[in-house]
Design a protein around this motif. Structure first.
Motif, PDB file in Angstrom:
ATOM      1  N   GLN A 106      37.877  40.009  38.173  1.00 51.57           N
ATOM      2  CA  GLN A 106      38.282  39.900  37.292  1.00 51.57           C
ATOM      3  C   GLN A 106      40.010  39.865  36.835  1.00 51.57           C
ATOM      4  OE1 GLN A 106      36.442  44.759  35.886  1.00 51.57           O
ATOM      5  NE2 GLN A 106      33.986  43.446  35.290  1.00 51.57           N
ATOM      6  N   LYS A 107      40.715  40.957  37.494  1.00 49.69           N
ATOM      7  CA  LYS A 107      41.912  40.376  37.530  1.00 49.69           C
ATOM      8  C   LYS A 107      42.847  38.987  37.875  1.00 49.69           C
ATOM      9  CE  LYS A 107      46.986  42.273  38.536  1.00 49.69           C
ATOM     10  NZ  LYS A 107      47.751  43.088  39.397  1.00 49.69           N
ATOM     11  N   TYR A 108      41.790  38.294  38.338  1.00 50.34           N
ATOM     12  CA  TYR A 108      42.603  37.595  38.884  1.00 50.34           C
ATOM     13  C   TYR A 108      41.339  35.635  38.654  1.00 50.34           C
ATOM     14  CZ  TYR A 108      46.499  39.207  41.953  1.00 50.34           C
ATOM     15  OH  TYR A 108      47.144  40.229  42.609  1.00 50.34           O
ATOM     16  N   ASN A 109      40.596  36.051  37.488  1.00 48.08           N
ATOM     17  CA  ASN A 109      39.629  34.831  36.836  1.00 48.08           C
ATOM     18  C   ASN A 109      40.807  33.976  36.532  1.00 48.08           C
ATOM     19  OD1 ASN A 109      37.073  33.874  37.438  1.00 48.08           O
ATOM     20  ND2 ASN A 109      36.886  34.437  35.841  1.00 48.08           N
ATOM     21  N   ASN A 110      41.531  34.281  35.442  1.00 45.28           N
ATOM     22  CA  ASN A 110      42.321  32.500  34.643  1.00 45.28           C
ATOM     23  C   ASN A 110      42.963  31.679  35.676  1.00 45.28           C
ATOM     24  OD1 ASN A 110      39.976  33.937  32.671  1.00 45.28           O
ATOM     25  ND2 ASN A 110      41.756  35.570  32.141  1.00 45.28           N
ATOM     26  N   ASP A 111      43.755  33.275  36.465  1.00 42.96           N
ATOM     27  CA  ASP A 111      44.867  32.279  37.218  1.00 42.96           C
ATOM     28  C   ASP A 111      44.555  31.559  38.579  1.00 42.96           C
ATOM     29  OD1 ASP A 111      46.535  33.667  35.013  1.00 42.96           O
ATOM     30  OD2 ASP A 111      46.133  35.465  36.308  1.00 42.96           O
ATOM     31  N   TYR A 112      43.405  32.095  39.434  1.00 46.51           N
ATOM     32  CA  TYR A 112      42.908  31.440  40.676  1.00 46.51           C
ATOM     33  C   TYR A 112      41.837  31.205  40.816  1.00 46.51           C
ATOM     34  CZ  TYR A 112      47.564  33.616  42.213  1.00 46.51           C
ATOM     35  OH  TYR A 112      48.927  33.892  42.311  1.00 46.51           O
ATOM     36  N   ASN A 113      41.167  29.988  41.633  1.00 45.90           N
ATOM     37  CA  ASN A 113      40.331  29.877  42.220  1.00 45.90           C
ATOM     38  C   ASN A 113      39.017  31.180  42.538  1.00 45.90           C
ATOM     39  OD1 ASN A 113      40.384  26.875  40.775  1.00 45.90           O
ATOM     40  ND2 ASN A 113      41.018  26.673  42.675  1.00 45.90           N
ATOM     41  N   ILE A 114      38.292  32.149  42.266  1.00 45.84           N
ATOM     42  CA  ILE A 114      37.858  33.112  42.665  1.00 45.84           C
ATOM     43  C   ILE A 114      36.251  32.342  43.659  1.00 45.84           C
ATOM     44  CG2 ILE A 114      36.924  35.170  42.531  1.00 45.84           C
ATOM     45  CD1 ILE A 114      39.491  35.219  42.353  1.00 45.84           C
ATOM     46  N   GLU A 115      36.217  32.772  44.840  1.00 47.34           N
ATOM     47  CA  GLU A 115      34.906  32.509  45.283  1.00 47.34           C
ATOM     48  C   GLU A 115      34.254  33.672  45.590  1.00 47.34           C
ATOM     49  OE1 GLU A 115      33.388  29.651  47.181  1.00 47.34           O
ATOM     50  OE2 GLU A 115      35.272  27.936  46.465  1.00 47.34           O
TER      51      GLU A 115
END
Length: 128
Positions: A14-23
Motif C-alpha cells: 500500500q505504501k509503495y504501490n505508486n512509486d515502485y513496481n511491486i511484486e
C-alpha cells in the motif's frame, strides 16, 4: 530511483504501490526469497539484503526486499546472497516452526518489515 519491491506485506504494498513496481507474493517469507531468486536468475540484482534486520525468518511471516528493474547478465554476488539467505531461512524454520501470531502481533511485524524497507530505500536514494 527505479526498483522492484518483492513483498508479502500488504502495508509495504500500500505504501509503495505508486512509486515502485511491486511484486506481491501471496505466501510466506521463503516464498518471497524464492521469487527474488527467480528474478536474479532473469538478470536482476539485489538492492537490499534478504536477511536485513534482527527479526529471524522463523519469527516473522513478512519479508520485503528490493531488486533492480533492469535485467543484465547474471549477477553472481546477488545469486550467492539469495541462495545463502534461503539456506539460512530454511535452517531457522527447521529449528523452530513459525508461530501462528494474532492480528495485533502480525501488524507489529508488518510495521517492522516496512520500517526496515523504508530505511533501505532512504539509503538507496542517498547513493543515487
Amino acid at each position: 530511483m527505479k526498483a522492484i519491491i518483492i513483498t508479502n506485506n500488504m502495508e509495504v504494498r500500500q505504501k509503495y504501490n505508486n512509486d515502485y513496481n511491486i511484486e506481491f507474493v501471496d505466501g510466506n517469507y521463503l516464498d518471497v526469497l524464492f521469487l527474488a531468486r527467480n528474478k536474479i536468475h532473469e538478470g536482476h540484482r539485489l538492492l537490499t539484503h534478504p536477511l536485513s534486520g534482527s527479526v529471524k525468518p522463523n519469527e516473522t511471516p513478512y519479508k520485503s526486499l528490493a531488486i533492480s528493474c533492469e535485467k543484465e547478465d547474471l549477477h553472481i554476488d546477488s545469486l550467492m546472497i539469495i541462495e545463502d539467505s534461503i539456506s539460512t531461512a530454511q535452517k531457522f524454520i527447521r529449528i523452530r516452526t513459525p508461530k501462528k501470531w494474532d492480528n495485533e502481533i502480525l501488524k507489529d511485524f508488518m510495521e517492522i518489515d516496512r520500517t526496515l524497507l523504508d530505511s533501505a530505500i532512504e539509503s538507496m536514494r542517498q547513493f543515487n
